[in-house]
Design an enzyme around this catalytic site. Structure first.
Site, PDB file in Angstrom:
ATOM      1  N   GLU A 201       0.874  -1.174   0.000  1.00 18.38           N
ATOM      2  CA  GLU A 201       0.000   0.000   0.000  1.00 18.38           C
ATOM      3  C   GLU A 201       0.910   1.222   0.000  1.00 18.38           C
ATOM      4  O   GLU A 201       1.497   1.572   1.018  1.00 18.38           O
ATOM      5  CB  GLU A 201      -0.913   0.007   1.222  1.00 18.38           C
ATOM      6  CG  GLU A 201      -1.852  -1.187   1.324  1.00 18.38           C
ATOM      7  CD  GLU A 201      -2.981  -1.126   0.326  1.00 18.38           C
ATOM      8  OE1 GLU A 201      -3.104  -0.117  -0.396  1.00 18.38           O
ATOM      9  OE2 GLU A 201      -3.756  -2.097   0.264  1.00 18.38           O
TER      10      GLU A 201
ATOM     11  N   CYS B  33      -2.424   8.813   2.493  1.00 15.30           N
ATOM     12  CA  CYS B  33      -2.328   8.413   1.084  1.00 15.30           C
ATOM     13  C   CYS B  33      -3.639   8.665   0.360  1.00 15.30           C
ATOM     14  O   CYS B  33      -3.646   8.931  -0.847  1.00 15.30           O
ATOM     15  CB  CYS B  33      -1.913   6.949   0.966  1.00 15.30           C
ATOM     16  SG  CYS B  33      -2.981   5.785   1.840  1.00 15.30           S
TER      17      CYS B  33
END
Length: 453
Positions: free
Chosen positions: A234, A268
């Protein structure tokens, strides 16, 4: 012996000192986690899930102390830290309720006289390299389903949240998980690459997951590739927030401020590029700037992160972006940066091309949906996309021209335990949460019995 010192980013004052593990202590941690994997995998699934219910209760019982620690170590407002705790508890409850169904054997009809089925079996020890921006939630997002599936966790958290990392290990112990079910490693920053590579190569470790930068992801992915081990990565994101000409501009602007500046922009999935239809660009920009001007946000987590962000802003202005708001570090103690808005960005401008991990918004415009889709997809990242319009079908058509792991229409991109979370392109691969997340670290095993009834 190396020492890790955590620092309060709101004041710059030291918080605590921690002795980093020696090589022999790292080896002992791997051994303990590997030994626990056999015990935990043999524990019936209903008993494993019962521990998740206890974990949810422990999280809520410790909510104030956990939130205070998160805020002290990485600087987010206490209210946002409390949200991390509650989301972690909800995720534990979600898997406690649904993991048996998700992991149940799946019969397959292969014809008369034969039985066949698919079974999801644990892999063993999963090495997790986790970031500082959500010290509790990032770990729980991965660890809860991974533990539910019968694996154990070897956690290498970011050094600046070492206190949170050790609190998570203690939390699991209080919830009744066996010793070694989640083992925290304390590793000094300069030693992280070498220690991580050594752990990934160790035969006692079955798989690897990382949430973090592209640089770290590339290093961990390469090491896992050499060891032929499963990875979930990720990585970064530069999510587009697209506002069409038929959108509710007032609602979109209010949502955009939350989407960009929550957690001081250190996420993010924070929207980072705001792509506006020419017809509403002026109205949206005025509203967005006015709302951003009123914000009081927390500090960035470290001084070097603030310095890096400022370099990105100055480069962007030098490349032709127009500074509408902010653009400077805040004088005084701590690592604060002004909420910043840059207009006139696009491909070739640093704030548009790179991930900005802080309170900086990059605005760009286009004349039609095709132009907006082209801008949205002009990125090496592909995590989420948020589209604002009064016509959902139009949004879905536009989304079809953009590569991403998620599409949110008239909503902010977010994670939810009921839905898979993950990216495409340089935002990584693999999924967390939902059924996909719990199955990522399992062996999908085929059983075939001939001659059975």
């Amino acid at each position: 012996m190396s020492t890790i010192t955590t620092v309060n980013p709101a004041t710059g004052a030291n918080l605590a000192d921690y002795k980093a593990f020696t090589p022999s202590e790292v080896d002992s941690a791997i051994a303990a986690t590997r030994s626990a994997a056999d015990v935990w995998a043999a524990t019936p699934l209903p008993r494993r899930l019962a521990h998740l219910r206890v974990l949810a209760g422990e999280l809520r019982a410790s909510r104030d102390s956990l939130a205070a620690l998160i805020t002290a170590e990485m600087g987010k407002p206490v209210e946002e830290a409390l949200g991390e705790v509650e989301k972690s508890a909800v995720t534990a409850e979600h898997y406690a309720a649904h993991a048996e169904r998700i992991l149940a054997d799946e019969p397959v009809d292969v014809g008369p006289g034969t039985r066949a089925w698919i079974r999801y079996e644990p892999l063993g020890v999963v090495f997790a390299v986790m970031p500082w921006n959500f010290p509790l939630w990032q770990v729980m997002r991965f660890a809860v389903p991974t533990l539910a599936a019968g694996n154990t966790v070897l956690l290498k958290h970011s050094p600046n949240v070492t206190g949170s990392a050790l609190a998570i290990q203690d939390l699991l112990a209080r919830a009744g998980f066996p010793p070694g079910a989640l083992t925290t490693l304390v590793v000094a920053e300069p030693d992280v690459p070498a220690v991580s590579e050594r752990i990934i190569a160790d035969d006692r470790v079955a798989a690897v997951t990382l949430t973090g930068s592209n640089r770290a992801g590339a290093a961990v992915g390469a090491a896992a590739g050499r060891a032929v081990k499963k990875t979930v990565l990720e990585l970064g994101g530069s999510d587009p927030f697209i506002v069409l000409d038929d959108a509710d501009v007032e609602a979109a602007a209010a949502a955009a401020v939350r989407a960009r500046f929550t957690n001081a922009g250190q996420s993010c999935v924070c929207a980072k590029r705001f792509l506006l239809h020419d017809a509403i660009a002026d109205e949206f920009t005025a509203r967005f700037v006015d709302l951003a001007r009123e914000l009081a946000i927390g500090p960035l987590a470290r001084a070097d992160l603030r310095d890096q962000l400022h370099v990105q802003v100055e480069k962007s202005i030098g490349q032709g972006a127009t500074l509408l708001l902010g653009g400077n570090p805040v004088d005084g103690p701590g690592y604060f940066y002004e909420p910043t808005v840059l207009a006139g960005t696009g491909p070739g401008v640093t704030a548009f091309d790179e991930e900005t991990f802080g309170p900086v918004a990059a605005l760009a415009t286009a004349a039609d949906d095709a132009g907006l889709a082209k801008l949205a997809d002009a990125s090496e990242y592909g995590l989420g996309v948020s589209i604002w319009t009064s016509d959902p079908d139009r949004a879905l058509r536009l989304a079809g021209a953009v590569t991403s792991g998620a599409v949110f229409v008239n909503a902010i991109v977010a994670s939810d335990p009921r839905l898979p979370f993950g990216g495409t392109k340089r935002s990584g691969h693999g999924r967390e949460l939902a059924a996909a997340g719990i199955r990522e670290f399992t062996t999908v095993r085929t059983y075939w019995l001939s001659g059975s009834v």
